[in-house]
Design a protein around this motif. Structure first.
Motif: not given
Length: 417
Positions: A329, A235, A221
């Motif tokens: 996130r 990710l 990320c």
């Protein structure tokens, strides 16, 4: 992320173990008799009726220099054509006295794979083989090898462009007195290491792989990776688990973090069980159930961490903190967190790139910094080639020896079969 098992270190009870094996016929055989039999006058008679009770092997090596003299032969008058006939030296024999390819390969291997500095490589070779090889000669050997592997590294780069998925990572190193960045792109068969002054997308673009790729890019990320919209993104689950573990240990009131950790691990296990059963995808109901649970945990996370209120007259973004930033996130990149569960060929973590780039840290810890940028680039070229060769089943020294002989492309032989 493994927890302590409570077992003692070392081999466990019932473990069969691995033993040193003799791989070839012995070169020497020594008989060991009782001390009373050493000088006994009846020894020869007894030996005729003796038998071997037990055999043990000692594997050792002999370090010696092998010198080959190449003589150029001239025939003054050919009986057929009447002209003089003179032979020619092999292409690799260019000097009156030079080092052979095996010694050159060993010097390059010690400096690169072994992470030994030029000075210590000189000390080892001089001490073991009594060869007065200079530091400058070793440096030239490494430079020649780096030039010979460029073609193989170009092939690796092209293979990564068309790969289903690739792993990306970067790490800092010191070269010429400044911090530079080593960028890594790799998968299970290929690896390319690239040195640049920058860590961000400028360096990634100059590397010339990601922007010409398809498939999926697995990363941790780091923001510049999101600049590439031509690839899907996964990710690293291991990075997320480490961050979640930190929140669980340092912020006990954050109940959502433990729930999300369980969600990730259960989704990973569900995929592994499906693969073990020969399936190629999770059932849509299973995916929907995990998706709903994901959203539910995110709602709970925001309830435990309300958005900070903006103070009167405050400009810019409000400070959110590490916990809320992680929540943002996870919420924004739900698809990229769970892509591995939708595409079984995409791995859960980015460990592949982290393993492939680890040799940079080993090199700098053992040898210190790189004295020059060119030296760092040569090292990365050779390590890119060697790492790719190892993934194709070659030993590191065999790969170096093939490169020294100008046959670096032979590591891809099985790709064309």
């Amino acid at each position: 992320m493994r927890e302590k098992s409570g077992k003692k270190q070392g081999g466990q009870k019932g473990h069969s173990g691995t033993h040193l094996a003799v791989l070839s016929e012995p070169d020497h055989v020594i008989n060991h008799l009782h001390a009373d039999c050493q000088h006994c006058p009846k020894r020869e008679i007894c030996m005729m009726n003796s038998e071997v009770k037990e055999i043990r092997h000692e594997i050792d090596m002999i370090a010696q220099v092998d010198v080959t003299e190449h003589e150029l032969i001239t025939i003054p008058v050919c009986p057929i054509c009447g002209e003089a006939k003179t032979g020619s030296f092999p292409a690799e024999i260019k000097a009156v006295v030079q080092y052979g390819q095996n010694l050159e390969a060993l010097a390059v291997a010690l400096n690169t794979i072994g992470a030994v500095s030029f000075n210590r490589t000189h000390d080892i070779l001089s001490g073991v083989f009594n060869v007065p090889i200079s530091v400058g000669t070793i440096k030239n050997m490494v430079s020649r090898c780096a030039a010979k592997v460029e073609e193989a590294n170009t092939v690796s780069a092209e293979k990564l462009k068309s790969a289903h998925h690739k792993h990306g990572d970067e790490t800092g190193c010191r070269a010429d007195g400044k911090t530079r960045w080593t960028h890594c792109l790799s998968n299970e068969l290929y690896i390319v290491l690239f040195l640049h002054d920058k860590r961000g997308h400028i360096a990634m673009e100059e590397m010339g792989i990601i922007q010409y790729s398809g498939g999926t890019l697995v990363h941790d990320c780091w923001a510049p990776y999101w600049c590439f919209t031509n690839v899907k993104h996964q990710l690293c689950g291991a990075h997320l688990l480490r961050e979640l573990k930190g929140i669980v240990e340092n912020h006990p009131k954050q109940t959502w973090a433990k729930k999300f950790t369980t969600l990730l691990l259960n989704l990973k296990r569900a995929k592994e069980k499906a693969i073990a059963k020969g399936k190629t995808a999770l059932h849509r109901n299973t995916l929907k159930r995990y998706s709903n649970l994901y959203d539910e945990i995110m709602r709970a996370a925001y309830e435990e961490n309300p958005l900070p209120e903006r103070k009167p007259g405050q400009r810019g973004r409000t400070k959110r903190g590490k916990v809320l930033c992680l929540i943002d996130r996870l919420s924004a990149h739900k698809g990229e967190v769970c892509l591995f569960a939708h595409d079984f060929d995409v791995p859960f973590d980015n460990n592949q790139a982290e393993r492939d780039i680890r040799n940079i840290k080993v090199k700098t810890k053992v040898s210190g910094c790189f004295r020059s940028v060119d030296g760092a680039k040569e090292y990365l070229k050779i390590m890119s080639y060697v790492s790719t060769a190892i993934k194709h089943g070659f030993t590191s020294f065999d790969a170096i020896r093939r490169a020294v002989m100008g046959n670096s492309m032979s590591i891809f032989a099985q790709d064309s079969e």
